[in-house]
Write an enzyme that holds these catalytic residues in place. Structure first.
Site, PDB file in Angstrom:
ATOM      1  N   ASP A   1      -2.370  -9.298  -0.097  1.00  0.00           N
ATOM      2  CA  ASP A   1      -2.626  -9.145   1.333  1.00  0.00           C
ATOM      3  C   ASP A   1      -3.606 -10.243   1.750  1.00  0.00           C
ATOM      4  OD1 ASP A   1      -5.041  -8.352   0.342  1.00  0.00           O
ATOM      5  OD2 ASP A   1      -4.886  -6.267   0.979  1.00  0.00           O
ATOM      6  N   SER A   2      -3.941 -10.293   3.026  1.00  0.00           N
ATOM      7  CA  SER A   2      -4.761 -11.411   3.513  1.00  0.00           C
ATOM      8  C   SER A   2      -6.247 -11.158   3.319  1.00  0.00           C
ATOM      9  CB  SER A   2      -4.511 -11.610   5.000  1.00  0.00           C
ATOM     10  OG  SER A   2      -5.038 -10.499   5.711  1.00  0.00           O
ATOM     11  N   GLY A   3      -6.608  -9.932   3.009  1.00  0.00           N
ATOM     12  CA  GLY A   3      -8.017  -9.569   2.925  1.00  0.00           C
ATOM     13  C   GLY A   3      -8.524  -8.986   4.231  1.00  0.00           C
ATOM     14  N   GLY A   4      -7.766  -9.198   5.297  1.00  0.00           N
ATOM     15  CA  GLY A   4      -8.198  -8.755   6.621  1.00  0.00           C
ATOM     16  C   GLY A   4      -8.432  -7.254   6.709  1.00  0.00           C
TER      17      GLY A   4
ATOM     18  N   ASP B   1      -4.568 -11.168   9.989  1.00  0.00           N
ATOM     19  CA  ASP B   1      -4.305 -10.597  11.313  1.00  0.00           C
ATOM     20  C   ASP B   1      -5.536  -9.832  11.752  1.00  0.00           C
ATOM     21  OD1 ASP B   1      -4.036  -8.726   9.294  1.00  0.00           O
ATOM     22  OD2 ASP B   1      -2.527  -7.535  10.328  1.00  0.00           O
TER      23      ASP B   1
ATOM     24  N   GLN C   1       1.565  -7.062  15.044  1.00  0.00           N
ATOM     25  CA  GLN C   1       0.628  -6.027  15.490  1.00  0.00           C
ATOM     26  C   GLN C   1       1.078  -5.492  16.860  1.00  0.00           C
ATOM     27  OE1 GLN C   1      -1.752  -4.458  14.005  1.00  0.00           O
ATOM     28  NE2 GLN C   1      -2.045  -5.667  12.118  1.00  0.00           N
TER      29      GLN C   1
ATOM     30  N   GLY D   1      -0.743  -2.210  11.002  1.00  0.00           N
ATOM     31  CA  GLY D   1      -1.461  -1.381  11.961  1.00  0.00           C
ATOM     32  C   GLY D   1      -0.757  -0.090  12.327  1.00  0.00           C
TER      33      GLY D   1
ATOM     34  N   ASP E   1       4.081  -0.510   0.720  1.00  0.00           N
ATOM     35  CA  ASP E   1       3.038  -0.310  -0.289  1.00  0.00           C
ATOM     36  C   ASP E   1       2.169   0.835   0.178  1.00  0.00           C
ATOM     37  OD1 ASP E   1       1.572  -2.055   1.831  1.00  0.00           O
ATOM     38  OD2 ASP E   1      -0.004  -1.250   0.560  1.00  0.00           O
TER      39      ASP E   1
ATOM     40  N   CYS F   1      11.886  15.324 -13.911  1.00  0.00           N
ATOM     41  CA  CYS F   1      11.436  13.940 -14.059  1.00  0.00           C
ATOM     42  C   CYS F   1      11.644  13.470 -15.495  1.00  0.00           C
ATOM     43  CB  CYS F   1       9.960  13.845 -13.683  1.00  0.00           C
ATOM     44  SG  CYS F   1       9.271  12.198 -13.871  1.00  0.00           S
TER      45      CYS F   1
ATOM     46  N   CYS G   1      10.048  10.782 -16.795  1.00  0.00           N
ATOM     47  CA  CYS G   1       8.967   9.887 -17.223  1.00  0.00           C
ATOM     48  C   CYS G   1       8.384  10.372 -18.550  1.00  0.00           C
ATOM     49  CB  CYS G   1       7.892   9.755 -16.148  1.00  0.00           C
ATOM     50  SG  CYS G   1       6.611  11.022 -16.170  1.00  0.00           S
TER      51      CYS G   1
ATOM     52  N   CYS H   1       6.211  13.595 -18.354  1.00  0.00           N
ATOM     53  CA  CYS H   1       6.945  14.850 -18.181  1.00  0.00           C
ATOM     54  C   CYS H   1       7.764  15.217 -19.417  1.00  0.00           C
ATOM     55  CB  CYS H   1       7.834  14.785 -16.943  1.00  0.00           C
ATOM     56  SG  CYS H   1       6.871  14.744 -15.421  1.00  0.00           S
TER      57      CYS H   1
ATOM     58  N   HIS I   1       2.885   9.492 -13.909  1.00  0.00           N
ATOM     59  CA  HIS I   1       3.966  10.293 -13.323  1.00  0.00           C
ATOM     60  C   HIS I   1       4.186   9.940 -11.852  1.00  0.00           C
ATOM     61  CE1 HIS I   1       6.509  13.412 -11.840  1.00  0.00           C
ATOM     62  NE2 HIS I   1       5.612  13.573 -10.880  1.00  0.00           N
TER      63      HIS I   1
HETATM   64 ZN   LIG Z   1       7.094  12.630 -14.598  1.00  0.00          ZN
END
Ligand SMILES: [Zn+2]
Length: 378
Positions: free
Chosen positions: A92-95, A146, A195, A222, A272, A310, A312, A315, A341
């Protein structure tokens, strides 16, 4: 240094299935970026991330600029080598962090002056500086600086922020293009950020102005900052309707498990969120049956896996009773297993979403998720 973005299939909702090719691997879209704030996804090793199938992660420019410093990371061969992560990275830009974490920040047309939350030292982040830091880090995708404003924002403040965001984007684009003409093609794609708070016309205006700068991808920033999910979707839709079909679209900072398919249906390719990792450290598991607050006494003798559906490694191996015990005892492993998980769960949602787009039944998947997450665990 091959970069490309292709949309292979679009379903009737507007959802897109494709792939983003970077010098550090091909990432199938739509995808979710686990957040690796300080060059580390909290409680997960890079080995674990690879095992989980994460193809791209996000790192925070603000944190890495302050500690250990972008120049040191550049000297050590860039962020991929520094953290031993061979796959793609977006910075990211850090903003956002400057606006949310730093003290005594002062925004001017030049940039944003702030004091570090670590040691109080004073810094100036400009659009050029944010681009320079990210080039030093060597991320695959870099975001422009931004202006982030508090929500809910009055119209005049939102309008001024759009104007400044466009001006900063223009400067960041110019800096980036100059660097490219000086040093040859850069191994990085630069994205602009739309924005406009919750004002549809400002969102459209912001998008149109950024389109003139011809970014390789476009983000919507935003949003999901306190407004209703309906309004988040409405604003996102206003923007995606204007964006070119052949560029990736990134909705920043979302979302809850049941909302992800809604954003994908609006034509979003990437997202994200700290939710799966942060919630895991607070003993909240996302499962196919809804949220499981694993500290609850009802799980003390529950011998089922955290999520019976699940696959994973957590699990497959551990019980709810054991995870509850680890949290109660304050063991570090509690955060490690819960994070493993939850990240698996999010990446699996994305796999299911991509599959649903292939088969044209994304809406079924979406209503299934909404039903589970409104009703909660059985
Ligand atoms: Zn799991």
């Amino acid at each position: 240094m091959s970069f490309s973005f292709e949309v292979a299939r679009t379903d009737p909702t507007g959802a897109r299935r494709g792939r983003l090719t970077t010098p550090h691997g091909v990432v199938p879209t739509p995808f979710f970026l686990p957040v690796g704030t300080a060059a580390s996804v909290k409680a997960l090793t890079q080995d674990a991330l690879e095992e989980l199938g994460a193809e791209i992660i996000l790192a925070n420019t603000y944190h890495l600029y302050l500690r250990p410093g972008h120049e040191l990371i550049r000297k050590l061969g860039g962020l991929h080598r520094f953290m031993s992560w061979p796959r793609a990275i977006l910075t990211d830009s850090g903003g956002y962090q400057v606006f949310s974490l730093a003290e005594l920040r002062k925004v001017t047309d030049e940039g944003v002056r702030f004091r570090s939350h670590l040691d109080g030292s004073e810094h100036l982040l400009t659009p050029e500086k944010a681009a320079e830091i990210q080039l030093a880090l060597g991320s695959d995708v870099a975001m422009v600086l931004d202006e982030c404003i508090e929500a809910p924002a009055p119209r005049d403040i939102a309008e001024a922020a759009v104007k400044r965001t466009t001006e900063w984007a223009r400067r960041a684009r110019t800096y980036f293009t100059e660097q490219a003409s000086r040093n040859g093609q850069l191994p990085q794609w630069q994205f602009g950020i739309v924005q406009g708070a919750t004002f549809a016309d400002l969102r459209r205006q912001s998008a149109r102005q950024l389109l003139e700068l011809d970014f390789r991808g476009y983000a919507v920033g935003g949003l999901a900052v306190g407004e209703s999910h309906g309004l988040t979707c409405e604003m996102t839709g206003e923007v995606t309707a204007l964006l070119p079909r052949d560029r990736p679209r990134y909705l920043m900072g979302v979302g809850k498990p049941e909302q992800i398919a809604d954003y994908v249906a609006l034509g979003i390719d990437m997202m994200d969120c700290v939710l799966p990792t942060r919630a895991a450290r607070h003993a909240c598991l996302y499962t196919s049956e809804g949220r499981v607050l694993i500290k609850n006494a009802r799980y003390a003798d529950d011998q089922r896996p955290p999520d019976p559906n699940c696959s994973c490694s957590v699990c497959r191996r551990y019980t709810r009773a054991y995870l509850r015990h680890l949290f109660a005892a304050g063991e570090l492993t509690a955060a490690i297993l819960a994070t493993h998980h939850n990240v698996h769960f999010y990446l699996d949602i994305m796999r299911q979403i991509r599959e649903s787009i292939e088969f044209g039944n994304l809406l079924n998947f979406s209503s299934k998720m909404h039903a589970r997450y409104v009703v909660g665990p059985a």
